[in-house]
Design a protein around this motif. Structure first.
Motif, PDB file in Angstrom:
ATOM      1  N   GLU A  49       0.814  -1.212   0.000  1.00  0.00           N
ATOM      2  CA  GLU A  49       0.000   0.000   0.000  1.00  0.00           C
ATOM      3  C   GLU A  49       0.855   1.272   0.000  1.00  0.00           C
ATOM      4  O   GLU A  49       0.387   2.328  -0.400  1.00  0.00           O
ATOM      5  N   ASN A  50       2.102   1.171   0.422  1.00  0.00           N
ATOM      6  CA  ASN A  50       2.997   2.327   0.440  1.00  0.00           C
ATOM      7  C   ASN A  50       4.033   2.304  -0.675  1.00  0.00           C
ATOM      8  O   ASN A  50       4.925   3.143  -0.709  1.00  0.00           O
ATOM      9  N   CYS A  51       3.915   1.375  -1.562  1.00  0.00           N
ATOM     10  CA  CYS A  51       4.860   1.217  -2.662  1.00  0.00           C
ATOM     11  C   CYS A  51       4.705   2.369  -3.663  1.00  0.00           C
ATOM     12  O   CYS A  51       3.600   2.824  -3.940  1.00  0.00           O
ATOM     13  N   THR A  52       5.838   2.841  -4.208  1.00  0.00           N
ATOM     14  CA  THR A  52       5.779   3.994  -5.115  1.00  0.00           C
ATOM     15  C   THR A  52       6.138   3.699  -6.567  1.00  0.00           C
ATOM     16  O   THR A  52       5.957   4.551  -7.424  1.00  0.00           O
ATOM     17  N   ASP A  53       6.670   2.507  -6.839  1.00  0.00           N
ATOM     18  CA  ASP A  53       7.022   2.206  -8.232  1.00  0.00           C
ATOM     19  C   ASP A  53       6.775   0.737  -8.550  1.00  0.00           C
ATOM     20  O   ASP A  53       6.686  -0.101  -7.670  1.00  0.00           O
ATOM     21  N   SER A  54       6.665   0.461  -9.824  1.00  0.00           N
ATOM     22  CA  SER A  54       6.295  -0.888 -10.267  1.00  0.00           C
ATOM     23  C   SER A  54       7.370  -1.927  -9.984  1.00  0.00           C
ATOM     24  O   SER A  54       7.065  -3.082  -9.710  1.00  0.00           O
ATOM     25  N   LEU A  55       8.636  -1.541 -10.029  1.00  0.00           N
ATOM     26  CA  LEU A  55       9.712  -2.494  -9.740  1.00  0.00           C
ATOM     27  C   LEU A  55       9.649  -2.947  -8.283  1.00  0.00           C
ATOM     28  O   LEU A  55       9.766  -4.136  -7.984  1.00  0.00           O
ATOM     29  N   THR A  56       9.432  -2.020  -7.391  1.00  0.00           N
ATOM     30  CA  THR A  56       9.306  -2.364  -5.974  1.00  0.00           C
ATOM     31  C   THR A  56       8.093  -3.250  -5.760  1.00  0.00           C
ATOM     32  O   THR A  56       8.156  -4.235  -5.011  1.00  0.00           O
ATOM     33  N   LEU A  57       7.004  -2.942  -6.423  1.00  0.00           N
ATOM     34  CA  LEU A  57       5.790  -3.751  -6.313  1.00  0.00           C
ATOM     35  C   LEU A  57       6.052  -5.178  -6.783  1.00  0.00           C
ATOM     36  O   LEU A  57       5.669  -6.141  -6.119  1.00  0.00           O
ATOM     37  N   GLN A  58       6.714  -5.302  -7.904  1.00  0.00           N
ATOM     38  CA  GLN A  58       7.036  -6.627  -8.425  1.00  0.00           C
ATOM     39  C   GLN A  58       7.950  -7.390  -7.458  1.00  0.00           C
ATOM     40  O   GLN A  58       7.742  -8.574  -7.203  1.00  0.00           O
ATOM     41  N   ASN A  59       8.934  -6.719  -6.904  1.00  0.00           N
ATOM     42  CA  ASN A  59       9.837  -7.363  -5.952  1.00  0.00           C
ATOM     43  C   ASN A  59       9.111  -7.775  -4.675  1.00  0.00           C
ATOM     44  O   ASN A  59       9.382  -8.844  -4.120  1.00  0.00           O
ATOM     45  N   LEU A  60       8.200  -6.944  -4.214  1.00  0.00           N
ATOM     46  CA  LEU A  60       7.416  -7.299  -3.027  1.00  0.00           C
ATOM     47  C   LEU A  60       6.588  -8.559  -3.269  1.00  0.00           C
ATOM     48  O   LEU A  60       6.525  -9.448  -2.411  1.00  0.00           O
ATOM     49  N   ARG A  61       5.976  -8.634  -4.414  1.00  0.00           N
ATOM     50  CA  ARG A  61       5.170  -9.815  -4.739  1.00  0.00           C
ATOM     51  C   ARG A  61       6.034 -11.068  -4.790  1.00  0.00           C
ATOM     52  O   ARG A  61       5.668 -12.102  -4.239  1.00  0.00           O
ATOM     53  N   ARG A  62       7.187 -10.971  -5.429  1.00  0.00           N
ATOM     54  CA  ARG A  62       8.092 -12.112  -5.538  1.00  0.00           C
ATOM     55  C   ARG A  62       8.623 -12.517  -4.157  1.00  0.00           C
ATOM     56  O   ARG A  62       8.649 -13.699  -3.811  1.00  0.00           O
ATOM     57  N   ASN A  63       9.019 -11.526  -3.370  1.00  0.00           N
ATOM     58  CA  ASN A  63       9.538 -11.817  -2.034  1.00  0.00           C
ATOM     59  C   ASN A  63       8.460 -12.446  -1.142  1.00  0.00           C
ATOM     60  O   ASN A  63       8.746 -13.352  -0.357  1.00  0.00           O
ATOM     61  N   PHE A  64       7.238 -11.956  -1.250  1.00  0.00           N
ATOM     62  CA  PHE A  64       6.150 -12.544  -0.466  1.00  0.00           C
ATOM     63  C   PHE A  64       5.969 -14.012  -0.838  1.00  0.00           C
ATOM     64  O   PHE A  64       5.840 -14.870   0.044  1.00  0.00           O
ATOM     65  N   ASP A  65       5.934 -14.307  -2.123  1.00  0.00           N
ATOM     66  CA  ASP A  65       5.767 -15.702  -2.558  1.00  0.00           C
ATOM     67  C   ASP A  65       6.864 -16.589  -1.979  1.00  0.00           C
ATOM     68  O   ASP A  65       6.586 -17.691  -1.499  1.00  0.00           O
ATOM     69  N   ASN A  66       8.094 -16.102  -2.007  1.00  0.00           N
ATOM     70  CA  ASN A  66       9.211 -16.877  -1.460  1.00  0.00           C
ATOM     71  C   ASN A  66       9.087 -17.062   0.047  1.00  0.00           C
ATOM     72  O   ASN A  66       9.317 -18.152   0.575  1.00  0.00           O
ATOM     73  N   LYS A  67       8.712 -15.999   0.749  1.00  0.00           N
ATOM     74  CA  LYS A  67       8.628 -16.079   2.213  1.00  0.00           C
ATOM     75  C   LYS A  67       7.457 -16.940   2.682  1.00  0.00           C
ATOM     76  O   LYS A  67       7.598 -17.680   3.658  1.00  0.00           O
ATOM     77  N   ILE A  68       6.323 -16.854   2.016  1.00  0.00           N
ATOM     78  CA  ILE A  68       5.184 -17.670   2.445  1.00  0.00           C
ATOM     79  C   ILE A  68       5.462 -19.141   2.159  1.00  0.00           C
ATOM     80  O   ILE A  68       5.078 -20.021   2.936  1.00  0.00           O
ATOM     81  N   THR A  69       6.182 -19.419   1.083  1.00  0.00           N
ATOM     82  CA  THR A  69       6.570 -20.803   0.784  1.00  0.00           C
ATOM     83  C   THR A  69       7.539 -21.310   1.844  1.00  0.00           C
ATOM     84  O   THR A  69       7.379 -22.416   2.365  1.00  0.00           O
ATOM     85  N   SER A  70       8.537 -20.505   2.168  1.00  0.00           N
ATOM     86  CA  SER A  70       9.503 -20.894   3.206  1.00  0.00           C
ATOM     87  C   SER A  70       8.808 -21.114   4.545  1.00  0.00           C
ATOM     88  O   SER A  70       9.133 -22.061   5.269  1.00  0.00           O
ATOM     89  N   LEU A  71       7.877 -20.237   4.867  1.00  0.00           N
ATOM     90  CA  LEU A  71       7.140 -20.375   6.123  1.00  0.00           C
ATOM     91  C   LEU A  71       6.394 -21.702   6.172  1.00  0.00           C
ATOM     92  O   LEU A  71       6.441 -22.415   7.177  1.00  0.00           O
ATOM     93  N   ASN A  72       5.738 -22.053   5.101  1.00  0.00           N
ATOM     94  CA  ASN A  72       4.997 -23.317   5.079  1.00  0.00           C
ATOM     95  C   ASN A  72       5.910 -24.529   5.199  1.00  0.00           C
ATOM     96  O   ASN A  72       5.516 -25.549   5.764  1.00  0.00           O
ATOM     97  N   PHE A  73       7.133 -24.422   4.695  1.00  0.00           N
ATOM     98  CA  PHE A  73       8.075 -25.534   4.802  1.00  0.00           C
ATOM     99  C   PHE A  73       8.710 -25.645   6.189  1.00  0.00           C
ATOM    100  O   PHE A  73       9.366 -26.624   6.490  1.00  0.00           O
ATOM    101  N   GLU A  74       8.497 -24.653   7.047  1.00  0.00           N
ATOM    102  CA  GLU A  74       8.996 -24.729   8.421  1.00  0.00           C
ATOM    103  C   GLU A  74       8.176 -25.690   9.263  1.00  0.00           C
ATOM    104  O   GLU A  74       8.589 -26.066  10.350  1.00  0.00           O
ATOM    105  N   PHE A  75       7.007 -26.076   8.789  1.00  0.00           N
ATOM    106  CA  PHE A  75       6.082 -26.905   9.548  1.00  0.00           C
ATOM    107  C   PHE A  75       5.911 -28.259   8.878  1.00  0.00           C
ATOM    108  O   PHE A  75       6.149 -28.396   7.679  1.00  0.00           O
ATOM    109  N   PRO A  76       5.481 -29.238   9.656  1.00  0.00           N
ATOM    110  CA  PRO A  76       5.236 -30.568   9.059  1.00  0.00           C
ATOM    111  C   PRO A  76       4.178 -30.483   7.957  1.00  0.00           C
ATOM    112  O   PRO A  76       3.344 -29.578   7.966  1.00  0.00           O
ATOM    113  N   PRO A  77       4.213 -31.430   7.027  1.00  0.00           N
ATOM    114  CA  PRO A  77       3.217 -31.432   5.950  1.00  0.00           C
ATOM    115  C   PRO A  77       1.783 -31.445   6.499  1.00  0.00           C
ATOM    116  O   PRO A  77       1.511 -32.040   7.537  1.00  0.00           O
TER     117      PRO A  77
END
Length: 131
Positions: A49-77
């Motif tokens: 919501e505070n992002c000012t440019d499209s590159l930052t927005l794209q990076n935020l989306r990519r980083n979120f996908d990576n972090k939520i995936t990593s978070l899910n792998f921290e727990f048992p299936p």
């Protein structure tokens, strides 16, 4: 005969307590996964919501996908399958809010950029250089 029924009753109590402990552990893990997911989603929604440019927005989306995936792998299936219906509903609401924030922020950013001003000049210069 009474001793067998006493032993059987004792075994049933012990088994039920073991099953209950296992259930509590699953609930603790699913609750922790839920709380961490909510925290991650809220953090990224705020950043988007505070992002000012499209590159930052794209990076935020990519980083979120990576972090939520990593978070899910921290727990048992299948830990997420032990979440309550309310927890799942809350996550769905947050994901929808994130999607809406991304779409809104993207439209705001796109309105700020002059349409094709740079690219059209670049194409003209490239075409002139090839003649």
């Amino acid at each position: 005969m009474k001793s067998y029924s006493f032993i059987s009753a004792l075994l049933l109590i012990l088994l039920s307590s073991c099953i209950h402990a296992d259930s509590n552990e699953k609930n603790d893990e699913s609750n922790l996964l839920f709380r961490k997911s909510v925290q991650l989603l809220n953090t990224y929604i705020d950043s988007i919501e505070n992002c000012t440019d499209s590159l930052t927005l794209q990076n935020l989306r990519r980083n979120f996908d990576n972090k939520i995936t990593s978070l899910n792998f921290e727990f048992p299936p299948d830990t997420d399958l032990d979440m309550s219906e309310e927890e799942n509903d809350s996550l769905i609401v947050l994901y929808k809010k994130m999607k809406s924030s991304i779409l809104h922020r993207d439209s705001v950013i796109m309105r700020k950029i002059p349409l094709d001003s740079l690219s059209s000049n670049l194409v003209k210069d490239t075409l002139n250089d090839t003649k």
